[in-house]
Structure formats: structure tokens, C-alpha cells
Design a protein around this motif. Structure first.
Motif, PDB file in Angstrom:
ATOM      1  N   ALA A 106     -18.350 109.429  69.676  1.00 52.79           N
ATOM      2  CA  ALA A 106     -17.617 108.239  69.272  1.00 52.79           C
ATOM      3  C   ALA A 106     -17.912 107.967  67.812  1.00 52.79           C
ATOM      4  CB  ALA A 106     -18.031 107.051  70.134  1.00 52.79           C
ATOM      5  N   GLU A 107     -16.874 107.781  67.026  1.00 51.39           N
ATOM      6  CA  GLU A 107     -17.037 107.429  65.620  1.00 51.39           C
ATOM      7  C   GLU A 107     -16.832 105.925  65.482  1.00 51.39           C
ATOM      8  OE1 GLU A 107     -15.166 108.341  61.193  1.00 51.39           O
ATOM      9  OE2 GLU A 107     -14.546 109.524  62.946  1.00 51.39           O
ATOM     10  N   VAL A 108     -17.915 105.225  65.151  1.00 55.31           N
ATOM     11  CA  VAL A 108     -17.876 103.774  65.014  1.00 55.31           C
ATOM     12  C   VAL A 108     -17.315 103.420  63.644  1.00 55.31           C
ATOM     13  CG1 VAL A 108     -19.229 101.645  65.039  1.00 55.31           C
ATOM     14  CG2 VAL A 108     -19.843 103.549  66.552  1.00 55.31           C
ATOM     15  N   GLN A 109     -16.305 102.528  63.658  1.00 52.29           N
ATOM     16  CA  GLN A 109     -15.648 102.150  62.419  1.00 52.29           C
ATOM     17  C   GLN A 109     -15.629 100.622  62.315  1.00 52.29           C
ATOM     18  OE1 GLN A 109     -12.014 103.815  63.605  1.00 52.29           O
ATOM     19  NE2 GLN A 109     -12.550 105.930  63.120  1.00 52.29           N
ATOM     20  N   ASN A 110     -16.219 100.118  61.266  1.00 47.63           N
ATOM     21  CA  ASN A 110     -16.137  98.681  60.980  1.00 47.63           C
ATOM     22  C   ASN A 110     -16.651  97.817  62.130  1.00 47.63           C
ATOM     23  OD1 ASN A 110     -14.880  99.308  58.493  1.00 47.63           O
ATOM     24  ND2 ASN A 110     -12.900  99.452  59.554  1.00 47.63           N
ATOM     25  N   ALA A 111     -17.815  98.172  62.635  1.00 49.05           N
ATOM     26  CA  ALA A 111     -18.449  97.322  63.639  1.00 49.05           C
ATOM     27  C   ALA A 111     -19.156  96.177  62.927  1.00 49.05           C
ATOM     28  CB  ALA A 111     -19.442  98.121  64.471  1.00 49.05           C
ATOM     29  N   ALA A 112     -18.843  94.947  63.324  1.00 52.07           N
ATOM     30  CA  ALA A 112     -19.429  93.782  62.658  1.00 52.07           C
ATOM     31  C   ALA A 112     -19.930  92.797  63.702  1.00 52.07           C
ATOM     32  CB  ALA A 112     -18.399  93.108  61.754  1.00 52.07           C
ATOM     33  N   ILE A 113     -21.224  92.430  63.573  1.00 54.27           N
ATOM     34  CA  ILE A 113     -21.839  91.429  64.442  1.00 54.27           C
ATOM     35  C   ILE A 113     -22.182  90.242  63.544  1.00 54.27           C
ATOM     36  CG2 ILE A 113     -23.669  90.946  66.102  1.00 54.27           C
ATOM     37  CD1 ILE A 113     -23.992  94.043  66.319  1.00 54.27           C
ATOM     38  N   ALA A 114     -21.368  89.192  63.618  1.00 52.35           N
ATOM     39  CA  ALA A 114     -21.484  88.076  62.692  1.00 52.35           C
ATOM     40  C   ALA A 114     -22.308  86.949  63.293  1.00 52.35           C
ATOM     41  CB  ALA A 114     -20.092  87.565  62.311  1.00 52.35           C
ATOM     42  N   GLY A 115     -23.463  86.669  62.670  1.00 52.83           N
ATOM     43  CA  GLY A 115     -24.264  85.524  63.055  1.00 52.83           C
ATOM     44  C   GLY A 115     -23.975  84.318  62.176  1.00 52.83           C
ATOM     45  N   ARG A 116     -24.637  83.211  62.451  1.00 48.86           N
ATOM     46  CA  ARG A 116     -24.403  82.010  61.665  1.00 48.86           C
ATOM     47  C   ARG A 116     -24.820  82.235  60.209  1.00 48.86           C
ATOM     48  NH1 ARG A 116     -26.512  76.391  63.963  1.00 48.86           N
ATOM     49  NH2 ARG A 116     -24.848  76.988  65.422  1.00 48.86           N
ATOM     50  N   ASN A 117     -25.934  82.933  59.982  1.00 51.29           N
ATOM     51  CA  ASN A 117     -26.455  83.126  58.629  1.00 51.29           C
ATOM     52  C   ASN A 117     -26.306  84.557  58.133  1.00 51.29           C
ATOM     53  OD1 ASN A 117     -27.380  80.390  58.459  1.00 51.29           O
ATOM     54  ND2 ASN A 117     -29.159  80.980  59.705  1.00 51.29           N
ATOM     55  N   GLU A 118     -26.429  85.519  59.043  1.00 52.67           N
ATOM     56  CA  GLU A 118     -26.412  86.921  58.633  1.00 52.67           C
ATOM     57  C   GLU A 118     -25.444  87.727  59.504  1.00 52.67           C
ATOM     58  OE1 GLU A 118     -30.461  88.494  57.220  1.00 52.67           O
ATOM     59  OE2 GLU A 118     -30.990  86.945  58.695  1.00 52.67           O
ATOM     60  N   THR A 119     -24.888  88.773  58.912  1.00 54.09           N
ATOM     61  CA  THR A 119     -23.937  89.653  59.592  1.00 54.09           C
ATOM     62  C   THR A 119     -24.436  91.092  59.516  1.00 54.09           C
ATOM     63  OG1 THR A 119     -22.044  88.235  59.147  1.00 54.09           O
ATOM     64  CG2 THR A 119     -21.581  90.562  59.585  1.00 54.09           C
ATOM     65  N   ILE A 120     -24.340  91.797  60.642  1.00 50.85           N
ATOM     66  CA  ILE A 120     -24.742  93.202  60.718  1.00 50.85           C
ATOM     67  C   ILE A 120     -23.478  94.052  60.774  1.00 50.85           C
ATOM     68  CG2 ILE A 120     -26.031  94.933  62.020  1.00 50.85           C
ATOM     69  CD1 ILE A 120     -27.613  92.596  63.270  1.00 50.85           C
ATOM     70  N   THR A 121     -23.375  95.046  59.931  1.00 52.60           N
ATOM     71  CA  THR A 121     -22.256  95.992  59.963  1.00 52.60           C
ATOM     72  C   THR A 121     -22.774  97.392  60.239  1.00 52.60           C
ATOM     73  OG1 THR A 121     -22.360  96.322  57.571  1.00 52.60           O
ATOM     74  CG2 THR A 121     -20.861  94.612  58.388  1.00 52.60           C
ATOM     75  N   LEU A 122     -21.985  98.163  60.989  1.00 49.75           N
ATOM     76  CA  LEU A 122     -22.389  99.524  61.380  1.00 49.75           C
ATOM     77  C   LEU A 122     -21.210 100.469  61.243  1.00 49.75           C
ATOM     78  CD1 LEU A 122     -24.347  98.669  64.664  1.00 49.75           C
ATOM     79  CD2 LEU A 122     -25.370  99.418  62.511  1.00 49.75           C
ATOM     80  N   ASN A 123     -21.511 101.707  60.841  1.00 51.12           N
ATOM     81  CA  ASN A 123     -20.542 102.806  60.800  1.00 51.12           C
ATOM     82  C   ASN A 123     -21.300 104.096  61.097  1.00 51.12           C
ATOM     83  OD1 ASN A 123     -17.812 101.758  59.514  1.00 51.12           O
ATOM     84  ND2 ASN A 123     -19.497 100.759  58.414  1.00 51.12           N
ATOM     85  N   GLY A 124     -20.621 105.030  61.783  1.00 58.90           N
ATOM     86  CA  GLY A 124     -21.300 106.293  62.048  1.00 58.90           C
ATOM     87  C   GLY A 124     -20.813 106.960  63.321  1.00 58.90           C
ATOM     88  N   VAL A 125     -21.684 107.833  63.842  1.00 55.80           N
ATOM     89  CA  VAL A 125     -21.320 108.675  64.984  1.00 55.80           C
ATOM     90  C   VAL A 125     -22.319 108.473  66.103  1.00 55.80           C
ATOM     91  CG1 VAL A 125     -20.945 111.038  65.775  1.00 55.80           C
ATOM     92  CG2 VAL A 125     -20.245 110.383  63.464  1.00 55.80           C
ATOM     93  N   VAL A 126     -21.791 108.441  67.364  1.00 51.34           N
ATOM     94  CA  VAL A 126     -22.636 108.332  68.563  1.00 51.34           C
ATOM     95  C   VAL A 126     -22.280 109.500  69.485  1.00 51.34           C
ATOM     96  CG1 VAL A 126     -23.310 106.917  70.532  1.00 51.34           C
ATOM     97  CG2 VAL A 126     -22.682 105.823  68.361  1.00 51.34           C
ATOM     98  N   PRO A 127     -23.069 110.579  69.520  1.00 47.79           N
ATOM     99  CA  PRO A 127     -22.800 111.692  70.451  1.00 47.79           C
ATOM    100  C   PRO A 127     -23.096 111.256  71.894  1.00 47.79           C
ATOM    101  CG  PRO A 127     -24.200 112.381  68.619  1.00 47.79           C
ATOM    102  CD  PRO A 127     -24.176 110.886  68.607  1.00 47.79           C
ATOM    103  N   PHE A 128     -22.190 111.575  72.813  1.00 52.38           N
ATOM    104  CA  PHE A 128     -22.342 111.151  74.208  1.00 52.38           C
ATOM    105  C   PHE A 128     -23.440 111.927  74.934  1.00 52.38           C
ATOM    106  CE2 PHE A 128     -17.619 110.149  73.841  1.00 52.38           C
ATOM    107  CZ  PHE A 128     -17.872 108.823  73.539  1.00 52.38           C
ATOM    108  N   ARG A 129     -23.419 113.238  74.766  1.00 51.63           N
ATOM    109  CA  ARG A 129     -24.243 114.088  75.631  1.00 51.63           C
ATOM    110  C   ARG A 129     -25.733 113.933  75.382  1.00 51.63           C
ATOM    111  NH1 ARG A 129     -21.170 119.684  74.572  1.00 51.63           N
ATOM    112  NH2 ARG A 129     -21.126 118.736  72.489  1.00 51.63           N
ATOM    113  N   THR A 130     -26.133 113.481  74.167  1.00 52.97           N
ATOM    114  CA  THR A 130     -27.555 113.416  73.833  1.00 52.97           C
ATOM    115  C   THR A 130     -28.081 111.989  73.738  1.00 52.97           C
ATOM    116  OG1 THR A 130     -27.034 113.449  71.461  1.00 52.97           O
ATOM    117  CG2 THR A 130     -27.389 115.581  72.552  1.00 52.97           C
ATOM    118  N   ASN A 131     -27.206 110.998  73.984  1.00 51.46           N
ATOM    119  CA  ASN A 131     -27.603 109.594  73.786  1.00 51.46           C
ATOM    120  C   ASN A 131     -28.107 109.358  72.367  1.00 51.46           C
ATOM    121  OD1 ASN A 131     -26.946 108.707  76.335  1.00 51.46           O
ATOM    122  ND2 ASN A 131     -28.973 109.170  77.164  1.00 51.46           N
ATOM    123  N   GLY A 132     -27.631 110.159  71.437  1.00 55.41           N
ATOM    124  CA  GLY A 132     -28.109 110.060  70.068  1.00 55.41           C
ATOM    125  C   GLY A 132     -27.324 109.048  69.252  1.00 55.41           C
ATOM    126  N   LEU A 133     -27.866 108.700  68.119  1.00 57.05           N
ATOM    127  CA  LEU A 133     -27.232 107.787  67.175  1.00 57.05           C
ATOM    128  C   LEU A 133     -27.346 108.351  65.775  1.00 57.05           C
ATOM    129  CD1 LEU A 133     -28.692 104.342  68.342  1.00 57.05           C
ATOM    130  CD2 LEU A 133     -26.403 105.199  68.809  1.00 57.05           C
TER     131      LEU A 133
END
Length: 633
Positions: A557-584
Motif C-alpha cells: 500500500a502506498e500511503v499518500q497525504n495521510a494527515a492526523i490533525a490534532g488541536r495543536n499539532e498535525t502528523i503527516t505520513l507518506n510512504g509504503v506499507v508491504p503487506f506480507r512482511t508487516n513492514g513500514l
């Protein structure tokens, strides 16, 4: 007065005493004479009756009944007590031609015969007993049994006609007496020209009561088929019509350790579309039954047991199962189901079924059914059952399950037609929200792949993650929506995650991330080059929203523009998640939600890698600084 009555009784007794001895003597003489005549008759019968006459008589009877040539080896054995009976050994029934094909063989055949008729030169037999018979029969393409070759039974079958609701009419000369037939340790081989299969039964023991051809028949048959003991009961008032392929009223039951059924109503040996009655069916172990019957369905492991009770009635080009009640595994359902044929001659099952609770696995497993080439049923279906069978089912259930997932008040449909197979969930409650789904198998002998679409609205994903006991920093409490679209070009039954491609979009409202202390994250990022997510698992991170877009291809899975917005801070993520290895392999950043807080909460880039649920965080040492704005002149 009393004395007068006593005198009358005395006169009556005296009169009776005069004639009673005479009557007794006469009766005794008559009985003694009959007994003497009977004894003399029995004693002289062996001298009066020719064994050759009996042998030729039974050969003639067998030939007349079957229309084939009866051949008996050895001399017959005659018995006259308690009833006259003949026993013949090594009886063979052949086609009329010289060295014709053997149609049946009996090690020993016994039958009662009429003593008086035999003395007069005629042999009439009844109460037959067959020891170790072997019968070879053929079922033609019309479903009829080739019983005989213009013999008495064949002619009676051809000329029989229904005379009333419970009787038959045949010419008087054809209405022969049969009596009781007993079969011991026999075997049957039937060639079915309709399917090309050969069926064998051994250890056949049967008691058949059929007084005359025009009268009712009852039969109880015990046998062994494919290493399983079976029992068949048959009871009909019109057996001759039944053997002629006509519709008759009958009671039939079949039982074995792997399947049992009972049917009461109108039936036919050649045309099941005339059925009208009640059917009860039970298969306690579906995989074992399929193995016993010579079939192999890879998806059948999801089916444990099946039972049903229904009123069966003929409809145009098919049958209707009304007042249907059945169970699949532990799920009970009721409704109406039709089995008919399309204009192209393809069987089609349609209907509406309501479950109290339903397991969706067997229905979805139907999309991966593939028959082994060597199985017997494959010769009939010649391929995937989804290609040879049309389905149009409407399903509803108060509760439904698919693996660990639970659904409420589900409404679904299963459609197989025109080279496509579709499974739709039109509406369902899911984790406090709603769910719709669409699964489709593409055409091309169902080898062209398929696609899956799921839409979830306002579901409690946090509660789902907790109930599934998923580890790691995941949303603890949140209500979210998910849109998922997946497809594969490979056949559904062999496709793996590496063969799936598609898109996902997830959004959620406010909630909290467990095992994620964002303050500790910033602190460790300034102190260490590497640290694990478990090092910051002492607190939770409250957020206002989540938005994630991802695409799937080649097992990742290729993660694109993942954003977790908190009241004060926001976390953004992009990248690859291989299924078979549970890797990140994700790059991310933590930054101030509001630009006005950027100086107090500067952007913190990092890299997240390793295996879930405890990956390694590697902060990026060079912080990205915003350009310093020059004061206005």
C-alpha cells in the motif's frame, strides 16, 4: 312355576345329548379323511411331479418376465414341506442372441409353486428368494430404466394406464401375480447414459411386497454404496406407472450416515419437474458427503451441515420450494426458492431467503468454487459451477458475520448470470454505522479477475480495532468513514494480495490515538538518532480528524497525504506499507496545526521503518526552518 321351567331345561339337555355324539363323530371322520388325503397327496407329490417340469417352468417364467433368455445350470431341488418350493442354482439371464450379453446372474433362486397346478402339468411360482444376484441395468438419456426386452414386465409397463387416483388398469392377461421378493447379498451395476457414469452397489438385501402388477408395492432395500451403508424405502399404490415413467403418489426415504431425505407426494422416475409434495433433507457433514459422492468443491470447507424442509411443486420449466425452512451450519432461514431453466437450457436458482443469523463466508466462497478436472461431477458441469448455474437470490438477516466482522439488519443479493457473478450488500449496520459493498467476478470463464467495492459511513473503527485486539498505536475512539475499491486481473480463486490493486480513502471525526505521546516523541527526537514507538507509548494523542489516501499494487500500500490533525499539532505520513512482511517505510512530519504556532512547534521530519507494531523512528536532524520575513520599510 319354577318347577315347570326346570322340567323344560331337562328335556332340552336330553334332546341335545342324543344328537351331539353323532355330530362329533361325523366331524371327526371328515377331518381325519382330509388329513389322510393331504398326507397321501404330499407323500405321492414327489412321484407325481417332474423336476424337469418345474425347471422348464421356472426357465419359461423367467424368460417371459424379462424378455431375455434364462439359463439354469444343475438340477433343481424340490421341497414339499411346509410348502412346495423349488431351488435352482446358477441362474443366468442373457440377451436372446447366441452368447448374448449377460444381464443378470443369481447364485441361487428359490420360489414357492402351486402343487395342484404342477400335478396338472403347469407351474405357477410366487414368493421368490434370490441369493447373491447380480443385476446389470441401463438408464437411458430420457431417464428411463431399460427394464426388459419385450417381456411380461415390459409389456405391462408399456400398456399400463391410470384407471383411478389410486389404481392402474392393464390388460387382464398382463396382470400377473408376484407376491414377495426377497434379495440376499446382491449387487447392482447401473450405467447412466444421461451422465455417462457407472454406479455400483453391493451387499444388497431387500424385501419387496408386490402382490400383483396392478396392486400397491412396498420395498425396503439395504445396500452398501461407496463404502457407506444406505437404506431405501419405497411405497406406492401405482408402482407400474412409476416404472413407466409416469407421475404417481409415493413415499420414498433414503438414509445413510452422510445424507438422509424423505419425500411424500407425486414423483416420477424420469421427470422431476412433476414433483409435488413435501421434501425433508439432511446432510450432517457436507465435506464428507462431497468426498463420498465423488465431488470436490474447494470452498465447501465453509459448509459444515445443511438441512431443509420444503413443499415442492412444479412450475413452468422448473420447481418451486415453498414454505422453505433450512439450516446452513448454525444459521436458520425461511423463504421461497425456485429452480428452473433459462431459454438456453441453463439451470437457475432464484428466491428470497430470510435468516435469523447468517455467515457470509459460504456465499463469498462461491466465487472461488473451482472443480477438480478428475471429479465425476465435472463431467456433468464441464467447468466452474458459476458458469453452469445462474443464481438470483435476495438475502436478509438480523445478524451476519464475515470472519471477525459483524453486521446488523443486512440486505444482500447474489446474482450469477450472463457470464458475471455479483454479490451486493445493499444496506447493513456495521459497528454503529452503515455499510454497502459490491463484489463482482469478471467474465471470461470467470478467469478474468474481479473487483471489490466497500463503502462504510460513521462506523466506530476505534471500537473495532479494540475488539480485534490489534496492537500498536491505533485510534482508540473514533467514528469514521471508509471507501475502498480493489481489483485483480487474476482468477479470484488463485489471487493473492500481491495481485490486488486499488484505492482507499479514510476519514474520521475526533478521537484519540493510543500508545502515542507526542511530547515524548519531540523530546526523544532531540536526544536520540533512533528510538522505538514503544518508547513513547505512555500517553494518548487527541486528534480532531484523520484523512488518509492510499493506493494498492504488487502486495504493498502506498500511503499518500495521510494527515492526523490534532488541536495543536498535525502528523503527516507518506510512504509504503508491504503487506506480507508487516513492514513500514514511511516518511513523516509533525508540525503545528495553526501556522501561528509554527515558532513554538517547529516542523519535525522523521522516518518510520521496521515492523509493526513496534517500528523504529529516525528523526531528521536538519529541521526545516521557514524563511525569516524582513520588516516592512
Amino acid at each position: 312355576m319354577r318347577a315347570s321351567r326346570n322340567n323344560k331345561w331337562r328335556l332340552t339337555i336330553r334332546s341335545a345329548s342324543r344328537w351331539l355324539p353323532a355330530v362329533a363323530r361325523t366331524t371327526g371322520i371328515i377331518l381325519l379323511t382330509v388329513l389322510i388325503l393331504f398326507a397321501v397327496f404330499r407323500a405321492t407329490a414327489p412321484f407325481l411331479i417332474s423336476s424337469g417340469l418345474v425347471r422348464s417352468g421356472i426357465e419359461k417364467a423367467l424368460s417371459e418376465w424379462t424378455g431375455y433368455r434364462a439359463q439354469i445350470e444343475g438340477d433343481p431341488t424340490l421341497e414339499f414341506w411346509p410348502t412346495p418350493r423349488v431351488t435352482l442354482n446358477q441362474v443366468t439371464i442373457r440377451e436372446p442372441a447366441k452368447n448374448g450379453k449377460v444381464l443378470g446372474h443369481v447364485d441361487s433362486l428359490s420360489a414357492d409353486f402351486s402343487l395342484l397346478s404342477a400335478i396338472r402339468g403347469h407351474a405357477h411360482f410366487h414368493e421368490f428368494h434370490f441369493l447373491r444376484p447380480t443385476l446389470y441395468i441401463r438408464r437411458d438419456e430420457n431417464g428411463l430404466i431399460d427394464w426388459t426386452n419385450e417381456g411380461r414386465l415390459s409389456k405391462a409397463i408399456e400398456q399400463v394406464d391410470a384407471s383411478s387416483a389410486k389404481g392402474v388398469s392393464i390388460p387382464k392377461e398382463q396382470d400377473a401375480a408376484i407376491g414377495t421378493l426377497t434379495i440376499e447379498d446382491g449387487s447392482v451395476e447401473m450405467t447412466d447414459e444421461r451422465s455417462g457414469n457407472l454406479y455400483k452397489m453391493n451387499g444388497v438385501n431387500a424385501d419387496i411386497s408386490w402382490p400383483r402388477l396392478s396392486q400397491p408395492m412396498t420395498a425396503v432395500i439395504l445396500a452398501r454404496f461407496n463404502d457407506q451403508d444406505i437404506k431405501l424405502n419405497f411405497d406406492s399404490t401405482q408402482p407400474l406407472l412409476f416404472f413407466a415413467g409416469k407421475s404417481v403418489d409415493a413415499k420414498t426415504s433414503f438414509s445413510s450416515p452422510l445424507i438422509s431425505w424423505a419425500y411424500t407426494g407425486t414423483t416420477s422416475i424420469s421427470d422431476f419437474s412433476t414433483l409435488s409434495g413435501n421434501l425433508q433433507l439432511s446432510v450432517p457433514n457436507v465435506p464428507s458427503f462431497l468426498a463420498w459422492s465423488g465431488q470436490r468443491l474447494p470452498a465447501a470447507d465453509a459448509l459444515k451441515n445443511v438441512s431443509l424442509n420444503a413443499d415442492v411443486a412444479a412450475i413452468q420449466n422448473g420447481l418451486r420450494f415453498d414454505n422453505l425452512n433450512f439450516k446452513v451450519n448454525d444459521s436458520a432461514a425461511s423463504g421461497v426458492m425456485d429452480l428452473n431453466y433459462t431459454p438456453a437450457g441453463k439451470p437457475k436458482i432464484s428466491g428470497t431467503l430470510a435468516f435469523d443469523q447468517m455467515n457470509l463466508n459460504p456465499f463469498l466462497a462461491a466465487f472461488s468454487m473451482r472443480l477438480a478436472a478428475e471429479t465425476a461431477i465435472n463431467a456433468i458441469l464441464n467447468g466452474n459451477p458459476l458458469q453452469r448455474l445462474d443464481l438470483d437470490l435476495r438475502l436478509s438477516s438480523n445478524k451476519a458475520g464475515l470472519g471477525p466482522f459483524q453486521f446488523d439488519n443486512i440486505g444482500a443479493s447474489l446474482l450469477v448470470s450472463g457470464g458475471k457473478a455479483k454479490f451486493d450488500i445493499g444496506d447493513s449496520g456495521f459497528e454503529g454505522g452503515s455499510l454497502t459493498a459490491h463484489l463482482e467476478v469478471a467474465p471470461g470463464d470467470f478467469d478474468g479477475g474481479g473487483k471489490l467495492q466497500i463503502s462504510i459511513r460513521n462506523a466506530d473503527f476505534g471500537g473495532l480495532f479494540t475488539r480485534l485486539k490489534l496492537e500498536g498505536p491505533l485510534p482508540l475512539t473514533t467514528s469514521g468513514s471508509l471507501d475502498l475499491a480493489l481489483s485483480t486481473t487474476r482468477p479470484i480463486w488463485v489471487a493473492t494480495l500481491s495481485d490486488v490493486a486499488g484505492q482507499m480513502h479514510f476519514t474520521s471525526s475526533a478521537g484519540s490515538f493510543r500508545q502515542f505521546d507526542i511530547s515524548s516523541f519531540r523530546s526523544l527526537a532531540t536526544e536520540k538518532a533512533f528510538f522505538r514507538m514503544s518508547d513513547i507509548a505512555d500517553a494518548t494523542f487527541d486528534f480532531d480528524s484523520i484523512n488518509i489516501d492510499a493506493s494498492f499494487a504488487k502486495g504493498s500500500a502506498e500511503v499518500q497525504n495521510a494527515a492526523i490533525a490534532g488541536r495543536n499539532e498535525t502528523i503527516t505520513l507518506n510512504g509504503v506499507v508491504p503487506f506480507r512482511t508487516n513492514g513500514l517505510a514511511l516518511s513523516g512530519a509533525i508540525e503545528a496545526t495553526s501556522p501561528s504556532d509554527a515558532d513554538e512547534l517547529p516542523m519535525l521530519p522523521f522516518f518510520l521503518g521496521g515492523s509493526w507494531p513496534n517500528p523504529v523512528v529516525s528523526p531528521v536532524t536538519t529541521l526545516l526552518q521557514k524563511p525569516i520575513q524582513q520588516p516592512e520599510q
